[in-house]
Design an enzyme around this catalytic site. Structure first.
Site: not given
Ligand code: CA
Length: 664
Positions: A469, A376, A463, A444-445, A374
């Site tokens: 979530e 971020e 995503e 994601h994003e 992951h």
């Molecule tokens: Ca999200």
């Protein structure tokens, strides 16, 4: 001399057809759809009809450029027709074999300011339309900077449509709303339109390689029509696309269906992307994964290091053991690396002290499971670009086969929008770097998907959806019952969704009242209905341990031979049946409903007629109801053939999940 004469004759032949005043036409292979293209007072336009009934009225085409304009004073200088029919095999996806059958019309225009050339290519399939612009390299336009794309989609009437607004959307994480086109703000695509009782349309795009995202703004016409005008996501300097000395736009797509389910089974967008040219794709493997994730959203664990840190060596080993035992190929660890605590420098290679990266990955490899990495970035896309070569080569060495990337933050680097051409370029660079290291991506994003997974098949899932979530912490109570009955007909049309289904824990201690607004059986149905080639069983393993419902999830594939949609009404209910690609002949069915309970009949005519099947049916149990009795679920067995009709009884916000296995 002789050769030149032949070329000259050829050009005359091309031009002859085009100089007449009558518009050019092309029909779909089955003859139902018909497109016309022409010039309206110097402005290029197209129309689309089905069986003589207008689907799209006069819809203009063209560009506003920083140094001029390619939308007015245009003439058609040549045109050509072509036809194409072949089939190709997907590496993974909802269908194994896809037929690519279309009739094509290419129209070359000249004019504008400065006087320049542009080609619009239309492809008409039985299930809709794709078209794109090409501005060739030419002396008149040494630097092409698009300030506006002027593509229109003109609906003859003001009709209801489903969409999310562009202005109030961050990462496309909104609920889709149905309202009239004319009252909408600027919207993202896919835009799903109920044009008539037997006309369902979805406007979107295919093959966004180096371009800005498409948005649409309504403009009501005096004749009752509504024109959806393209509004590209800008760079911060206000321009839309910096194309260099030539431009090739993404395909603008319009799926045309007779019923809502036709939108879901259309593969037009994938057909309009380029085939993958990689020699070795054996490292790309769909599967199911679990992770240290929901427990963080539920505030039992933290992303950052500390007394309640989630991604510890010990926790990971428990998850890896569970994955190995229950057939999950991957285990996600969020918050394994520096960058989550305040003031920490973000590093995609430096683990927290209580996360032994070498030991965790060794433990996983030994058990035939891989760690899902992951990264971020907090929107710092440049930071990832600086670190990704080192990070991805480390991950490759350690057997980390999937990376979930994240870009939480209003803008990339505080400068450019995720949906801009800047974003498109960044996301593609990450995919290409990941591919060099045999790493699959769960983004994601992201930018709204456009079928690029055909070309870059390590783009597994994304995503860009209001996911599960929100059922953990959203102040508005979480996702309403209609949400997952809407997504397959809207966001789902763009491509795989990392929605993260299958929550079994319905506690609401983070925000009272916020928990999944569905029955347990509906959570299982979502595992089939919401497509992702990397499908996450999102709950903590404690919720799954010894739970009878897990047997459905651990048997459910994530890549399919064939997908059908026996019934569905946008925002109300949907049933999707998928045949496994593993040669077992099994079918998996998910059916779910909004807050209205309903009984659906499902003829099993899609089954092989010479086989008997054992159906395992996971359905809403006695008294099941999403508000006061969500956990009531029954599992029963029934032997069936293609001649049988199943009765599906769905509770309020309920569902059913079915596994059909051929009997020997
Ligand atoms: Ca999200």
């Amino acid at each position: 001399m002789r050769k030149n004469a032949v070329i000259l004759l050829f050009m005359v032949a091309l031009i002859t057809g085009a100089t007449s005043a009558a518009p050019l036409t092309v029909t779909s292979p089955d003859g139902h759809l018909r497109l016309t293209a022409g010039i309206d007072k110097g402005r290029p336009y197209y129309t689309l009809s089905r069986d003589g009934v207008a689907i799209l009225g006069t819809s203009h085409l063209g560009f506003a450029l920083e140094s001029g304009d390619l939308s007015t004073g245009m003439k058609i200088v040549s045109s050509s027709h072509d036809t194409h029919d072949d089939s190709w095999t997907t590496l993974w996806g909802e269908d194994e074999i896809i037929r690519n059958h279309y009739n094509q019309l290419s129209v070359t225009l000249q004019g504008g300011r400065p006087r320049a050339k542009m080609t619009v290519t239309f492809r008409l399939f039985d299930d809709g339309l794709g078209f794109r612009y090409e501005i060739p390299r030419q002396k008149a336009l040494p630097h092409i900077v698009v300030t506006d794309e002027l593509t229109e989609f003109t609906l003859p009437h003001d009709v209801p449509a489903w969409s999310i607004p562009t202005n109030r959307t961050i990462y496309y994480e909104n609920l889709y709303h149905r309202d009239l086109l004319s009252v909408k703000d600027t919207v993202h695509t896919p835009l799903t339109i109920e044009a008539a009782p037997d006309v369902y349309l979805a406007i979107h795009q295919a093959a966004l390689v180096d371009y800005a995202d498409l948005n649409l703004t309504p403009r009501a016409g005096k004749d009752g029509s509504v024109t959806m005008l393209s509004a590209l996501t800008p760079w911060q300097d206000g321009t839309k696309v910096k194309a260099g000395n030539q431009l090739c736009s993404p395909w603008r797509t319009v799926i045309v269906g007779r019923k809502p389910g036709d939108l879901i089974t259309s593969r037009l967008m994938l057909n309009l992307n380029e085939p993958c040219t990689w020699d070795d794709t054996s490292w790309i493997q769909p599967g199911r994964y679990i992770g240290i994730w929901w427990s963080i959203h539920k505030k039992k664990h933290t992303w950052e290091q500390g007394p309640h840190h989630g991604a510890t060596t010990e926790n990971m080993k428990r998850y890896i053991d569970f994955a190995a035992k229950h057939g999950f190929s991957g285990v996600l660890a969020e918050g394994w690396n520096y960058g989550w605590g305040s003031g920490e420098e973000i590093s995609f290679t430096k683990p927290y002290p209580d996360f032994d990266l070498n030991e965790v990955t060794r433990y996983a490899r030994e058990r035939g499971v891989f760690v899902v990495g992951h990264t971020e970035t907090w929107g710092k896309s440049r930071l990832l670009e600086e670190q990704m070569e080192d990070a991805f080569s480390l991950y490759e060495r350690l057997g980390i086969k999937v990376v979930k990337t994240g870009y939480v933050g209003a803008m990339l680097n505080g400068e450019e929008l995720q949906h801009s051409q800047f974003g498109a370029r960044h996301y593609r660079r990450v995919l290409e770097c990941a591919a060099r290291h045999h790493i699959m991506i769960d983004n994601h994003e992201p930018m709204m998907p456009t079928g690029l997974q055909r070309t870059l098949p390590n783009l597994m899932t994304q995503e860009g959806v209001r996911g599960q979530e929100y059922n953990a912490w959203s102040q508005d109570g979480g996702n309403p019952p209609s949400h997952t009955a809407t997504l397959p007909f809207t966001r789902g049309l763009a491509g795989p969704m990392d929605f993260t289904p299958a929550i079994f824990d319905y506690s609401d201690e983070v925000v009272p009242g916020t928990r999944p607004k569905s029955t347990l059986a509906k959570q299982l149905a979502e595992f089939v209905v919401l497509y992702s080639p990397l499908q996450m069983a999102a709950d903590a393993i404690e919720s799954y341990e010894n739970h009878p419902a897990l047997s459905f999830i651990e048997s459910c594939p994530t890549t399919w031979r064939k997908t059908i949609v026996p019934n569905g009404e946008i925002g109300h209910y949907v049933t999707i049946a998928r045949q496994a690609r593993d040669g077992s002949g099994r079918w998996f069915i998910g059916s779910l409903t909004d807050e209205i309970s309903r009984t659906l009949t499902l003829p099993l005519t899609f089954l092989d007629t010479d086989k008997r099947y054992r159906a395992m049916i996971y359905e809403d149990g006695p008294g099941a109801d999403y508000l006061d009795n969500p956990m009531s679920m029954s599992i029963r067995q029934q032997d069936v053939t293609a001649a049988d009709v199943l009765t599906l009884r769905l509770a309020r916000s309920g569902g059913v999940a079915i596994r059909l296995t051929p009997l020997p």
